[in-house]
Design an enzyme around this catalytic site. Structure first.
Site, mmCIF file in Angstrom:
data_model
loop_
_atom_site.group_PDB
_atom_site.id
_atom_site.type_symbol
_atom_site.label_atom_id
_atom_site.label_comp_id
_atom_site.label_asym_id
_atom_site.label_seq_id
_atom_site.Cartn_x
_atom_site.Cartn_y
_atom_site.Cartn_z
ATOM 1 N N LYS A 1 56.590 22.749 55.395
ATOM 2 C CA LYS A 1 55.423 23.548 55.803
ATOM 3 C C LYS A 1 54.144 22.748 55.554
ATOM 4 O O LYS A 1 54.153 21.752 54.820
ATOM 5 C CB LYS A 1 55.394 24.858 55.013
ATOM 6 C CG LYS A 1 55.328 24.694 53.504
ATOM 7 C CD LYS A 1 55.488 26.046 52.805
ATOM 8 C CE LYS A 1 55.544 25.889 51.292
ATOM 9 N NZ LYS A 1 55.863 27.151 50.609
ATOM 10 N N TYR B 1 24.672 13.438 42.863
ATOM 11 C CA TYR B 1 24.092 14.777 43.061
ATOM 12 C C TYR B 1 24.037 15.561 41.756
ATOM 13 O O TYR B 1 24.998 15.539 40.976
ATOM 14 C CB TYR B 1 24.933 15.580 44.051
ATOM 15 C CG TYR B 1 24.820 15.105 45.481
ATOM 16 C CD1 TYR B 1 23.587 15.090 46.134
ATOM 17 C CD2 TYR B 1 25.954 14.684 46.174
ATOM 18 C CE1 TYR B 1 23.492 14.669 47.454
ATOM 19 C CE2 TYR B 1 25.868 14.259 47.492
ATOM 20 C CZ TYR B 1 24.631 14.250 48.126
ATOM 21 O OH TYR B 1 24.544 13.831 49.425
ATOM 22 N N MET C 1 30.772 14.116 49.224
ATOM 23 C CA MET C 1 31.606 14.305 50.414
ATOM 24 C C MET C 1 32.389 13.042 50.779
ATOM 25 O O MET C 1 33.558 13.110 51.174
ATOM 26 C CB MET C 1 30.708 14.728 51.577
ATOM 27 C CG MET C 1 31.448 15.238 52.771
ATOM 28 S SD MET C 1 30.241 16.075 53.835
ATOM 29 C CE MET C 1 31.281 16.570 55.156
ATOM 30 N N ARG D 1 55.473 39.847 46.288
ATOM 31 C CA ARG D 1 54.749 39.290 47.420
ATOM 32 C C ARG D 1 55.519 39.775 48.641
ATOM 33 O O ARG D 1 55.359 40.908 49.038
ATOM 34 C CB ARG D 1 54.691 37.763 47.255
ATOM 35 C CG ARG D 1 53.420 37.154 47.730
ATOM 36 C CD ARG D 1 53.331 35.686 47.386
ATOM 37 N NE ARG D 1 54.524 34.922 47.804
ATOM 38 C CZ ARG D 1 54.647 33.608 47.705
ATOM 39 N NH1 ARG D 1 53.660 32.882 47.209
ATOM 40 N NH2 ARG D 1 55.734 32.990 48.102
HETATM 41 C C1 LIG Z 1 56.953 26.698 49.783
HETATM 42 C C2 LIG Z 1 58.218 27.404 49.541
HETATM 43 C C3 LIG Z 1 59.289 26.765 48.932
HETATM 44 C C4 LIG Z 1 59.186 25.376 48.343
HETATM 45 O O1 LIG Z 1 58.628 25.471 47.049
HETATM 46 P P1 LIG Z 1 58.450 24.202 46.125
HETATM 47 O O2 LIG Z 1 57.921 24.748 44.861
HETATM 48 O O3 LIG Z 1 57.463 23.313 46.819
HETATM 49 O O4 LIG Z 1 59.777 23.578 46.008
HETATM 50 C C5 LIG Z 1 60.487 27.447 48.820
HETATM 51 N N1 LIG Z 1 60.608 28.710 49.286
HETATM 52 C C6 LIG Z 1 59.586 29.381 49.863
HETATM 53 C C7 LIG Z 1 59.776 30.773 50.324
HETATM 54 C C8 LIG Z 1 58.361 28.742 49.997
HETATM 55 O O5 LIG Z 1 57.351 29.400 50.568
#
Ligand SMILES: *Cc1c(COP(=O)(O)O)cnc(C)c1O
Length: 359
Positions: A35, A255, A303, A130
């Protein structure tokens, strides 16, 4: 000429990290989690590197379709499921499996009259609060899905809140597992449970599929350091010193003038800033490596630049190599200094750094 800021992506390290997953949980199939553009490492590049994975899991439907278009034939899973009914025929056409976590999704599936089969991962809320059905609602959701024509395989999925620690006081893996087992008792289907933390800290857990993300990229999910887990850093972000300022007692830098020298010192200006993905919240003292020597950030991250203390670096010069994270300097260490996690730094890498692949 190009700006000297480079994100080196070490393909061999990524493959090594995949092999760590394999040897840690040899019986499980592996969803490589790609992802967010493979946690900032580049989707196509990572999929090529992780070609031995048994499937890829991600969030973004467009990217999932792209994986099919570039020839990935093994399973694909959308971890957050689908959002709108019109996505369903597309997911079926591309054979993309998806999480189902709420009744509204099942309503859409019932109404969709799919003419191709889909595989679903029914998600249980075992304590994370969640996504997912509560254990008590789970078998009802399962039975609804089971009745829908063209819902083919139903797998069982949950997600751990604290897998990187053993015996968490508020919500342990053991407690979540207990709820998972009770909610899914007697239901056929494969189990899809472990993220990186659970793979590393709970390798004995009974799961048919695992879902490693951050560990593939050489980051730690918490607990021990990545190195202690045998993982190799994949992304090394490096740049160069582009100017040196010799300042005196009382002179301040950058800054807000938040850093003031207490004596004469050399300041190195590095071509890397928050528009590149370097965390603006990184405080004075955050480590950077200049020509192999560990030194520290001073002044505010801007930046396009940061400023570093060159006092310990004897021969520093314009063109000296600066490592922001990666080899020699774990990304998680920089993240912690900035009050965040390695995950966020990886994902926040912007489009500006030049990407170079190495082996
Ligand atoms: C992102 C995600 C993972 C991977 O988690 P890591 O901690 O990066 O290994 C696994 N399962 C779900 C549902 C996720 O959203």
């Amino acid at each position: 000429m190009t700006r000297p800021l480079v994100a080196n992506i070490d393909i061999a390290a990524m493959q090594h990290n995949l092999s760590v997953v394999r040897s840690t949980v040899p019986r499980a199939k592996i969803w490589g989690v790609v992802k967010a553009n493979a946690y900032g490492h580049g989707l196509e590049r990572s999929v090529r590197a992780l070609n031995d994975a048994d499937g890829f899991a991600l969030i973004e439907m467009e990217s999932a379709i792209h994986l099919r278009e570039i020839g990935w034939k093994k399973p694909i899973l959308l971890l957050e499921g689908f959002f709108y009914a019109h996505e369903l025929p597309i997911l079926a056409r591309y054979n993309i499996a998806f999480a189902v976590h709420c009744d509204e999704q099942i309503d859409m599936l019932e109404k969709s009259r799919l003419d191709l089969p889909v595989d679903v991962h029914l998600k249980m809320n075992t304590g994370m609060n969640r996504l997912g059905f509560l254990p008590a609602e789970y078998s009802k959701a399962y039975e609804r899905l089971k009745k829908i024509p063209n819902v083919r395989e139903i797998s069982h999925m949950t997600h751990f809140a604290n897998s990187e620690v053993s015996g968490h006081k508020k919500m342990s893996v053991e407690e979540q597992l207990k709820r998972f087992d009770s909610g899914s008792a007697g239901l056929p289907g494969v189990r899809n449970l472990s993220n990186s933390g659970a793979i590393l800290l709970h390798p004995q857990l009974r799961t048919d599929w695992v879902r490693p993300g951050v560990m593939l990229y050489g980051g730690t999910p918490g607990g021990k350091t990545a190195e202690e887990y045998g993982l190799k850093p994949v992304m090394t972000l490096s740049s160069e010193i582009i100017q040196i300022q010799n300042i005196n007692e009382g002179d301040s830098v950058g800054y807000g003038s938040i850093f003031t020298a207490t004596g004469p010192m050399k300041i190195g200006v590095v071509a890397c800033g928050y528009a590149d993905g370097y965390p603006r919240m990184a405080p004075e003292g955050t480590h950077v490596i200049v020509d192999g020597v560990k030194t520290r950030l001073v002044g505010r991250v801007s930046m396009d630049m940061i400023t570093v203390d060159l006092t310990p670096v004897k021969d520093a010069h314009v063109g000296s190599k600066v490592t922001l994270w990666g080899n020699e300097l774990p990304i998680d260490e920089v993240a912690e200094a900035a009050g965040t996690v390695g995950y966020e730094l990886m994902c926040a890498l912007s489009l500006r750094p030049r990407i170079v692949e190495c082996w």
